[in-house]
Motif scaffolding. Structure first.
Motif, short mmCIF file in Angstrom:
data_model
loop_
_atom_site.label_atom_id
_atom_site.label_comp_id
_atom_site.label_asym_id
_atom_site.label_seq_id
_atom_site.Cartn_x
_atom_site.Cartn_y
_atom_site.Cartn_z
N PHE A 10 -78.09 -48.39 -83.60
CA PHE A 10 -78.39 -48.05 -85.00
C PHE A 10 -77.34 -48.65 -85.93
CE2 PHE A 10 -80.32 -44.64 -82.48
CZ PHE A 10 -81.59 -44.60 -83.01
N THR A 57 -81.21 -41.26 -85.29
CA THR A 57 -82.21 -40.22 -85.60
C THR A 57 -81.71 -38.84 -85.16
OG1 THR A 57 -83.32 -40.43 -83.46
CG2 THR A 57 -84.04 -41.92 -85.23
N ASP A 75 -83.25 -36.68 -83.38
CA ASP A 75 -83.57 -36.46 -81.97
C ASP A 75 -82.53 -37.09 -81.05
OD1 ASP A 75 -85.79 -34.95 -82.41
OD2 ASP A 75 -87.25 -36.53 -81.98
N THR A 103 -77.25 -43.59 -89.25
CA THR A 103 -78.65 -44.00 -89.12
C THR A 103 -79.31 -43.59 -87.81
OG1 THR A 103 -77.79 -46.17 -88.47
CG2 THR A 103 -78.53 -45.93 -90.74
#
Length: 215
Positions: A21, A127, A129, A125
């Motif tokens: 990310f 996520t 999850d 950035t």
């Protein structure tokens, strides 16, 4: 996967961007305010500023003679060296963070790609999850795939400290863990699994902002 010279190839840099990310600036180029942010007092929690850039900071942990691009992508850095980073020294979960991201059989060292994975998960950035998945692994001290009472006890001790003035009594610890399980253990099996953990985390608006390392 490897490289040569003093810079990452465009192909390798693009691959790292695709697999993480992180931006190319965070991977290799550094950010203008990185040093200032890195030396400021970090907020409590799992995350803390780490700078200037992933590859440059990793190379700082290597002997001078092993800092070529090719060697830096092949060599591993011991956990002791990683934990010497000022941004990790005060983190109560520093050993667990390093072990979770280590791909060595003994989980006692990190490659540059391990280090990159660590920074990627802790980036702004990543996520929710992904962040909650790795938070669960970090808190799963015995690596059995669930958070049991012993895991929760160690988690609380990490957060409160082991000093006489902060350590909970046995009865206080039991009551706290009972409350945590009452709130989180949906299937009532005496442990918290990943989905139960993520369900709890989804209701915590501050989780993502505290679970990060800013480059």
């Amino acid at each position: 996967m490897g490289g040569s010279g003093s810079r990452l190839s465009k192909e390798l840099l693009a691959e790292y961007q695709d697999l993480t990310f992180l931006t190319k600036q965070e991977i290799i180029l550094g950010a203008p305010d990185a040093h200032r942010r890195a030396t400021s007092q970090p907020p409590p929690g799992l995350g803390a500023p780490l700078a200037p850039a992933a590859h440059r900071r990793f190379c700082e942990l290597l002997p001078q003679e092993h800092r070529s691009m090719e060697e830096s992508l092949q060599i591993r850095v011991s956990l002791e060296q990683i934990l010497s980073l000022p941004e990790l020294k005060a983190n109560p979960f520093k050993e667990r963070i390093c072990k979770v991201f280590s791909t060595s059989p003994a989980r006692d060292s990190l490659s540059f790609e391990d280090f990159l994975d660590l920074l990627s998960v802790f980036s702004d950035t990543a996520t929710p999850d992904i962040k909650s998945h790795y938070a669960f692994r970090i808190f799963d001290f015995d690596d059995d795939g669930t958070l049991n009472r012993e895991d929760l006890s160690q988690l609380v001790n990490c957060l409160t400290g082991q000093g006489e003035d902060t350590r909970l009594s046995a009865s206080e610890m039991k009551q706290l863990i009972d409350n945590i399980l009452e709130e989180s253990d949906i299937d009532r099996d005496g442990t918290i699994n990943l989905s139960e953990f993520q369900h709890v985390i989804s209701r915590s608006p501050d989780f993502a902002s505290s679970f990060k390392i800013v480059l």
